[in-house]
Structure formats: C-alpha cells, structure tokens
Write a protein that holds these residues in place. Structure first.
Motif, PDB file in Angstrom:
ATOM      1  N   SER A 151      17.853  19.906 -15.832  1.00 16.81           N
ATOM      2  CA  SER A 151      19.073  19.162 -16.119  1.00 16.81           C
ATOM      3  C   SER A 151      18.795  17.685 -15.929  1.00 16.81           C
ATOM      4  N   ARG A 152      19.733  16.857 -16.361  1.00 20.63           N
ATOM      5  CA  ARG A 152      19.548  15.424 -16.186  1.00 20.63           C
ATOM      6  C   ARG A 152      20.883  14.747 -15.998  1.00 20.63           C
ATOM      7  N   ASP A 153      20.835  13.624 -15.297  1.00 22.10           N
ATOM      8  CA  ASP A 153      22.000  12.775 -15.103  1.00 22.10           C
ATOM      9  C   ASP A 153      21.600  11.392 -15.598  1.00 22.10           C
ATOM     10  N   ASN A 154      22.009  11.062 -16.806  1.00 21.85           N
ATOM     11  CA  ASN A 154      21.580   9.794 -17.395  1.00 21.85           C
ATOM     12  C   ASN A 154      22.187   8.592 -16.679  1.00 21.85           C
ATOM     13  N   ALA A 155      23.311   8.776 -16.033  1.00 26.70           N
ATOM     14  CA  ALA A 155      23.903   7.671 -15.277  1.00 26.70           C
ATOM     15  C   ALA A 155      23.061   7.332 -14.050  1.00 26.70           C
ATOM     16  N   LYS A 156      22.316   8.324 -13.568  1.00 30.41           N
ATOM     17  CA  LYS A 156      21.464   8.108 -12.395  1.00 30.41           C
ATOM     18  C   LYS A 156      19.989   8.006 -12.758  1.00 30.41           C
ATOM     19  N   ASN A 157      19.684   8.056 -14.059  1.00 29.77           N
ATOM     20  CA  ASN A 157      18.283   7.985 -14.496  1.00 29.77           C
ATOM     21  C   ASN A 157      17.419   9.035 -13.802  1.00 29.77           C
ATOM     22  N   THR A 158      17.938  10.241 -13.712  1.00 26.80           N
ATOM     23  CA  THR A 158      17.253  11.276 -12.955  1.00 26.80           C
ATOM     24  C   THR A 158      17.260  12.602 -13.723  1.00 26.80           C
ATOM     25  N   VAL A 159      16.127  13.276 -13.668  1.00 25.27           N
ATOM     26  CA  VAL A 159      16.028  14.630 -14.212  1.00 25.27           C
ATOM     27  C   VAL A 159      15.709  15.570 -13.053  1.00 25.27           C
ATOM     28  N   TYR A 160      16.240  16.778 -13.135  1.00 27.60           N
ATOM     29  CA  TYR A 160      16.104  17.750 -12.061  1.00 27.60           C
ATOM     30  C   TYR A 160      15.447  19.028 -12.568  1.00 27.60           C
ATOM     31  N   LEU A 161      14.838  19.742 -11.643  1.00 30.75           N
ATOM     32  CA  LEU A 161      14.359  21.082 -11.922  1.00 30.75           C
ATOM     33  C   LEU A 161      14.794  21.969 -10.765  1.00 30.75           C
ATOM     34  N   GLN A 162      15.800  22.789 -11.007  1.00 33.42           N
ATOM     35  CA  GLN A 162      16.270  23.754 -10.014  1.00 33.42           C
ATOM     36  C   GLN A 162      15.415  25.004 -10.143  1.00 33.42           C
ATOM     37  N   MET A 163      14.755  25.369  -9.062  1.00 35.29           N
ATOM     38  CA  MET A 163      13.844  26.508  -9.084  1.00 35.29           C
ATOM     39  C   MET A 163      14.356  27.576  -8.124  1.00 35.29           C
ATOM     40  N   ASN A 164      14.716  28.723  -8.677  1.00 39.96           N
ATOM     41  CA  ASN A 164      15.218  29.847  -7.880  1.00 39.96           C
ATOM     42  C   ASN A 164      14.253  31.026  -7.976  1.00 39.96           C
ATOM     43  N   SER A 165      14.412  31.961  -7.070  1.00 37.50           N
ATOM     44  CA  SER A 165      13.574  33.173  -7.063  1.00 37.50           C
ATOM     45  C   SER A 165      12.096  32.814  -7.170  1.00 37.50           C
ATOM     46  N   LEU A 166      11.683  31.885  -6.359  1.00 37.64           N
ATOM     47  CA  LEU A 166      10.307  31.394  -6.445  1.00 37.64           C
ATOM     48  C   LEU A 166       9.300  32.482  -6.090  1.00 37.64           C
ATOM     49  N   LYS A 167       8.162  32.416  -6.758  1.00 37.27           N
ATOM     50  CA  LYS A 167       7.077  33.368  -6.562  1.00 37.27           C
ATOM     51  C   LYS A 167       5.824  32.621  -6.121  1.00 37.27           C
ATOM     52  N   PRO A 168       4.908  33.292  -5.457  1.00 42.61           N
ATOM     53  CA  PRO A 168       3.656  32.615  -5.061  1.00 42.61           C
ATOM     54  C   PRO A 168       2.930  31.999  -6.250  1.00 42.61           C
ATOM     55  N   GLU A 169       3.037  32.606  -7.402  1.00 40.48           N
ATOM     56  CA  GLU A 169       2.359  32.067  -8.589  1.00 40.48           C
ATOM     57  C   GLU A 169       3.011  30.795  -9.118  1.00 40.48           C
ATOM     58  N   ASP A 170       4.142  30.396  -8.550  1.00 38.12           N
ATOM     59  CA  ASP A 170       4.742  29.105  -8.903  1.00 38.12           C
ATOM     60  C   ASP A 170       4.119  27.952  -8.126  1.00 38.12           C
TER      61      ASP A 170
END
Length: 128
Positions: A71-90
């Motif tokens: 996702s991104r917030d252009n007003a804050k000049n920021t992009v996000y990556l929400q990572m759920n159910s993480l695995k060791p291979e991540d």
C-alpha cells in the motif's frame, strides 16, 4: 532524484507479522510506481510486490499472494509492505524501489530493471 529509506525489519517467529515502510524524498512520489524486492543469502533478488503511482493497481509474487499487502500513502511519501503469516523462507533483505512505470504497463514492475531508485534494504528474519 529520489532517495528511499526502508524501515521496519526485524526478527519474528513463523506465523507472525511485520510491516515494512519505505520513505521517499522528493515532491513527485505519486508519479512513481513502487516495488518491493527481496534477496536471501546466496540467491538472486526476487520480486515481491508492486503498486501503481495512484495506489489503485498492484501485483504480487505467487509466493506471497494472500499473505503480503502493498500500500502507499502519497501524502506521506511512503509505501508499505504488510507481511502476515510469515514463513522462514521469507527471510531476506527487503528492498523498496521506485520506477517511472505507467499504470497500464505496471506488470513491467515485476522486473528489477524497471526501477531507477533503490533503498538500502532492511533485514527480515523469520525463525521456525
């Protein structure tokens, strides 16, 4: 010129969550598609996700689909990556990247060569 700075990496147990952030300098952030890539030790850098400048279109690697959200917030000049159910291979160093990729050509953002700007990376380690 755009400078990108990632944050939010760390150590998490399998099944946990992390949210990465990538802050961009400059006044033209919304003109750039933003992508996330990752590189594990001994492996090539691989595509994770890309989002259009407006935020209305995105693509994901099959390995993260349904678990990660860009996702991104252009007003804050920021992009996000929400990572759920993480695995060791991540486990990898995660990089954000910015590129002049059109909305209709966003699929090109799955390739690292499409990007002009890269951050320094943030380490994500998932323990089993």
């Amino acid at each position: 010129q755009v400078q990108l700075v990632e944050s939010g990496g760390g150590l998490v147990q399998a099944g946990g969550s992390l949210r990465l952030s990538c802050a961009a300098s400059g006044r033209t952030f919304s003109r750039y598609a933003m992508g996330w890539f990752r590189q594990a030790p001994g492996k090539e850098r691989e595509f994770v996700a890309v989002i259009s400048g407006s935020g209305s279109r995105s693509y994901y690697a099959d390995s993260v689909k349904g678990r990660f959200t860009i996702s991104r917030d252009n007003a804050k000049n920021t992009v996000y990556l929400q990572m759920n159910s993480l695995k060791p291979e991540d486990t990898a160093v995660y990089y954000c990247a910015g590129g002049s990729i059109s909305f209709w050509g966003l699929l090109a953002g799955t390739q690292a060569t499409a990007y002009e700007y890269w951050g320094q990376g943030t380490q994500v380690t998932v323990s089993s």
